[in-house]
Design a protein around this motif. Structure first.
Motif, PDB file in Angstrom:
ATOM      1  N   ARG A  10      53.383 -43.789  23.080  1.00  0.00           N
ATOM      2  CA  ARG A  10      53.493 -43.383  21.673  1.00  0.00           C
ATOM      3  C   ARG A  10      54.745 -44.000  21.036  1.00  0.00           C
ATOM      4  NH1 ARG A  10      52.257 -39.490  17.866  1.00  0.00           N
ATOM      5  NH2 ARG A  10      54.030 -38.477  16.893  1.00  0.00           N
ATOM      6  N   GLU A  11      55.862 -43.958  21.743  1.00  0.00           N
ATOM      7  CA  GLU A  11      57.107 -44.534  21.226  1.00  0.00           C
ATOM      8  C   GLU A  11      56.995 -46.052  21.098  1.00  0.00           C
ATOM      9  OE1 GLU A  11      59.776 -42.875  19.924  1.00  0.00           O
ATOM     10  OE2 GLU A  11      58.385 -41.198  20.174  1.00  0.00           O
ATOM     11  N   ASP A  12      56.307 -46.691  22.043  1.00  0.00           N
ATOM     12  CA  ASP A  12      56.076 -48.146  21.950  1.00  0.00           C
ATOM     13  C   ASP A  12      55.264 -48.495  20.699  1.00  0.00           C
ATOM     14  OD1 ASP A  12      57.439 -48.607  24.301  1.00  0.00           O
ATOM     15  OD2 ASP A  12      55.628 -48.860  25.522  1.00  0.00           O
ATOM     16  N   ILE A  13      54.275 -47.688  20.415  1.00  0.00           N
ATOM     17  CA  ILE A  13      53.443 -47.930  19.233  1.00  0.00           C
ATOM     18  C   ILE A  13      54.276 -47.786  17.963  1.00  0.00           C
ATOM     19  CG2 ILE A  13      51.489 -47.058  17.882  1.00  0.00           C
ATOM     20  CD1 ILE A  13      50.214 -46.228  20.626  1.00  0.00           C
ATOM     21  N   ILE A  14      55.086 -46.736  17.890  1.00  0.00           N
ATOM     22  CA  ILE A  14      55.924 -46.522  16.698  1.00  0.00           C
ATOM     23  C   ILE A  14      56.911 -47.669  16.529  1.00  0.00           C
ATOM     24  CG2 ILE A  14      57.680 -45.021  15.667  1.00  0.00           C
ATOM     25  CD1 ILE A  14      56.223 -42.649  17.060  1.00  0.00           C
ATOM     26  N   PRO A  16      45.235 -41.378  14.991  1.00  0.00           N
ATOM     27  CA  PRO A  16      43.860 -41.532  14.544  1.00  0.00           C
ATOM     28  C   PRO A  16      43.695 -42.246  13.201  1.00  0.00           C
ATOM     29  CG  PRO A  16      44.533 -39.234  14.444  1.00  0.00           C
ATOM     30  CD  PRO A  16      45.636 -39.981  15.102  1.00  0.00           C
ATOM     31  N   THR A  17      44.783 -42.344  12.436  1.00  0.00           N
ATOM     32  CA  THR A  17      44.703 -43.041  11.145  1.00  0.00           C
ATOM     33  C   THR A  17      45.971 -43.863  10.935  1.00  0.00           C
ATOM     34  OG1 THR A  17      45.778 -41.277   9.881  1.00  0.00           O
ATOM     35  CG2 THR A  17      43.362 -41.148  10.109  1.00  0.00           C
ATOM     36  N   LYS A  18      45.872 -44.809  10.034  1.00  0.00           N
ATOM     37  CA  LYS A  18      47.018 -45.619   9.660  1.00  0.00           C
ATOM     38  C   LYS A  18      48.111 -44.737   9.039  1.00  0.00           C
ATOM     39  CE  LYS A  18      47.975 -49.897   7.130  1.00  0.00           C
ATOM     40  NZ  LYS A  18      47.422 -50.919   6.235  1.00  0.00           N
ATOM     41  N   GLU A  19      47.683 -43.736   8.284  1.00  0.00           N
ATOM     42  CA  GLU A  19      48.621 -42.819   7.647  1.00  0.00           C
ATOM     43  C   GLU A  19      49.371 -41.979   8.677  1.00  0.00           C
ATOM     44  OE1 GLU A  19      45.403 -43.160   6.786  1.00  0.00           O
ATOM     45  OE2 GLU A  19      45.605 -44.113   4.826  1.00  0.00           O
ATOM     46  N   ALA A  20      48.695 -41.592   9.754  1.00  0.00           N
ATOM     47  CA  ALA A  20      49.347 -40.807  10.803  1.00  0.00           C
ATOM     48  C   ALA A  20      50.457 -41.619  11.467  1.00  0.00           C
ATOM     49  CB  ALA A  20      48.327 -40.358  11.846  1.00  0.00           C
ATOM     50  N   LEU A  21      50.211 -42.900  11.676  1.00  0.00           N
ATOM     51  CA  LEU A  21      51.230 -43.763  12.265  1.00  0.00           C
ATOM     52  C   LEU A  21      52.405 -43.942  11.307  1.00  0.00           C
ATOM     53  CD1 LEU A  21      52.329 -45.531  14.489  1.00  0.00           C
ATOM     54  CD2 LEU A  21      50.832 -47.379  13.694  1.00  0.00           C
ATOM     55  N   GLY A  38      53.400 -41.839   9.089  1.00  0.00           N
ATOM     56  CA  GLY A  38      54.131 -40.568   9.140  1.00  0.00           C
ATOM     57  C   GLY A  38      55.059 -40.507  10.347  1.00  0.00           C
ATOM     58  N   ALA A  39      54.593 -40.978  11.484  1.00  0.00           N
ATOM     59  CA  ALA A  39      55.414 -40.971  12.698  1.00  0.00           C
ATOM     60  C   ALA A  39      56.611 -41.911  12.566  1.00  0.00           C
ATOM     61  CB  ALA A  39      54.568 -41.358  13.907  1.00  0.00           C
ATOM     62  N   VAL A  40      56.415 -43.051  11.920  1.00  0.00           N
ATOM     63  CA  VAL A  40      57.514 -43.999  11.694  1.00  0.00           C
ATOM     64  C   VAL A  40      58.582 -43.340  10.818  1.00  0.00           C
ATOM     65  CG1 VAL A  40      58.129 -46.144  10.497  1.00  0.00           C
ATOM     66  CG2 VAL A  40      56.175 -46.102  12.061  1.00  0.00           C
ATOM     67  N   LEU A  41      58.167 -42.693   9.752  1.00  0.00           N
ATOM     68  CA  LEU A  41      59.112 -42.051   8.845  1.00  0.00           C
ATOM     69  C   LEU A  41      59.805 -40.859   9.505  1.00  0.00           C
ATOM     70  CD1 LEU A  41      56.995 -42.292   5.587  1.00  0.00           C
ATOM     71  CD2 LEU A  41      58.989 -43.682   6.214  1.00  0.00           C
ATOM     72  N   HIS A  54      49.863 -44.064  -2.610  1.00  0.00           N
ATOM     73  CA  HIS A  54      50.380 -44.551  -1.326  1.00  0.00           C
ATOM     74  C   HIS A  54      50.555 -43.362  -0.384  1.00  0.00           C
ATOM     75  CE1 HIS A  54      53.078 -46.325   1.653  1.00  0.00           C
ATOM     76  NE2 HIS A  54      52.699 -47.505   1.189  1.00  0.00           N
ATOM     77  N   PRO A  55      50.187 -43.519   0.887  1.00  0.00           N
ATOM     78  CA  PRO A  55      50.282 -42.387   1.818  1.00  0.00           C
ATOM     79  C   PRO A  55      51.712 -41.882   2.055  1.00  0.00           C
ATOM     80  CG  PRO A  55      49.494 -44.363   2.942  1.00  0.00           C
ATOM     81  CD  PRO A  55      49.559 -44.695   1.495  1.00  0.00           C
ATOM     82  N   ALA A  56      52.709 -42.685   1.746  1.00  0.00           N
ATOM     83  CA  ALA A  56      54.095 -42.241   1.933  1.00  0.00           C
ATOM     84  C   ALA A  56      54.736 -41.783   0.622  1.00  0.00           C
ATOM     85  CB  ALA A  56      54.925 -43.361   2.550  1.00  0.00           C
ATOM     86  N   HIS A  57      53.967 -41.751  -0.448  1.00  0.00           N
ATOM     87  CA  HIS A  57      54.523 -41.372  -1.754  1.00  0.00           C
ATOM     88  C   HIS A  57      55.185 -39.996  -1.707  1.00  0.00           C
ATOM     89  CE1 HIS A  57      54.944 -41.220  -6.106  1.00  0.00           C
ATOM     90  NE2 HIS A  57      54.465 -39.989  -6.030  1.00  0.00           N
ATOM     91  N   ASP A  58      54.474 -39.013  -1.199  1.00  0.00           N
ATOM     92  CA  ASP A  58      55.014 -37.652  -1.156  1.00  0.00           C
ATOM     93  C   ASP A  58      56.244 -37.566  -0.256  1.00  0.00           C
ATOM     94  OD1 ASP A  58      53.074 -36.806  -2.916  1.00  0.00           O
ATOM     95  OD2 ASP A  58      51.770 -35.978  -1.358  1.00  0.00           O
ATOM     96  N   TYR A  59      56.206 -38.286   0.869  1.00  0.00           N
ATOM     97  CA  TYR A  59      57.379 -38.318   1.751  1.00  0.00           C
ATOM     98  C   TYR A  59      58.612 -38.809   0.989  1.00  0.00           C
ATOM     99  CZ  TYR A  59      60.812 -40.139   4.975  1.00  0.00           C
ATOM    100  OH  TYR A  59      62.002 -40.415   5.598  1.00  0.00           O
TER     101      TYR A  59
END
Length: 196
Positions: A12-16, A52-57, A59-62, A116-121
């Motif tokens: 998981r950390e490698d993916i992030i 499971p989604t591009k948005e989930a990834l 979110g993990a990066v942020l 954008h999926p990160a707009h709210d963040y």
């Protein structure tokens, strides 16, 4: 079972980490989960097991970025002069780690769009940063450490905007801009006491 869990966390950390690199190169919209999976050395389906989604990834990066800033203690002090010192230390850290600044700046620029999926963040992030800065300037004003006539609300807003703007200019031509020095100069100009 513990070994499998550890391997999963490492994967998981490698993916992030890989996603951070891809976002830095291409931005969020131009990146793909397939490319990230390829670089990690797993299948697309394997990546989807973890994210499971591009948005989930995204979110993990942020979340990782925020966790790393908190872990380094850059924002774990109460508002006031120590908080301003911590923000300068954070800017110094970013100068030594430009990849963080690059990814953050690219994503922040893309996320101005409401869809954008990160707009709210980023809206939450800016509101929190501004509140922290405004609270710091209010504390300074109460202690007589803020120059007369400086409005804490505007000073906080300007500080957040200055930090982001300086980061973008620094990314464009880092050798010609002293990011930490410019931030220090702005803050010291608002104070009646030494910043350091």
């Amino acid at each position: 079972m513990a070994e499998g869990y550890l391997k999963g966390r490492i994967r998981r950390e490698d993916i992030i980490t890989t996603a951070v690199g891809v976002y830095a190169e291409a931005g969020y919209h131009a990146s793909s989960l397939r490319e990230i999976a390829r670089r990690v050395g797993i299948t697309h389906a394997g990546l989807l097991y973890y994210f499971p989604t591009k948005e989930a990834l995204l979110g993990a990066v942020l979340e990782r970025r925020d966790a790393e800033d908190t872990e380094r203690g850059h924002l774990a002090v109460p508002p006031g002069l120590p908080a301003l010192r911590r923000l300068i230390a954070l800017a110094g850290y970013h100068v030594r780690h430009p990849g963080i600044v690059d990814v953050y700046s690219r994503l922040a620029a893309e996320a101005v769009s409401d869809d954008h999926p990160a707009h709210d963040y980023f809206e939450r992030h800016y509101a929190t940063a501004r509140r922290y800065a405004v609270d710091s300037f209010k504390v300074l004003a109460e202690r007589g450490e803020l120059r007369a006539g400086v409005d804490p609300e505007y000073a906080g807003l300007n500080l957040v905007a200055l930090m982001d703007g300086l980061q973008v200019r620094w990314l464009s031509n880092g050798s010609a801009l002293d990011l930490v020095g410019a931030l220090r100069f702005y803050l010291q100009d608002l104070l009646t006491v030494p910043l350091d």
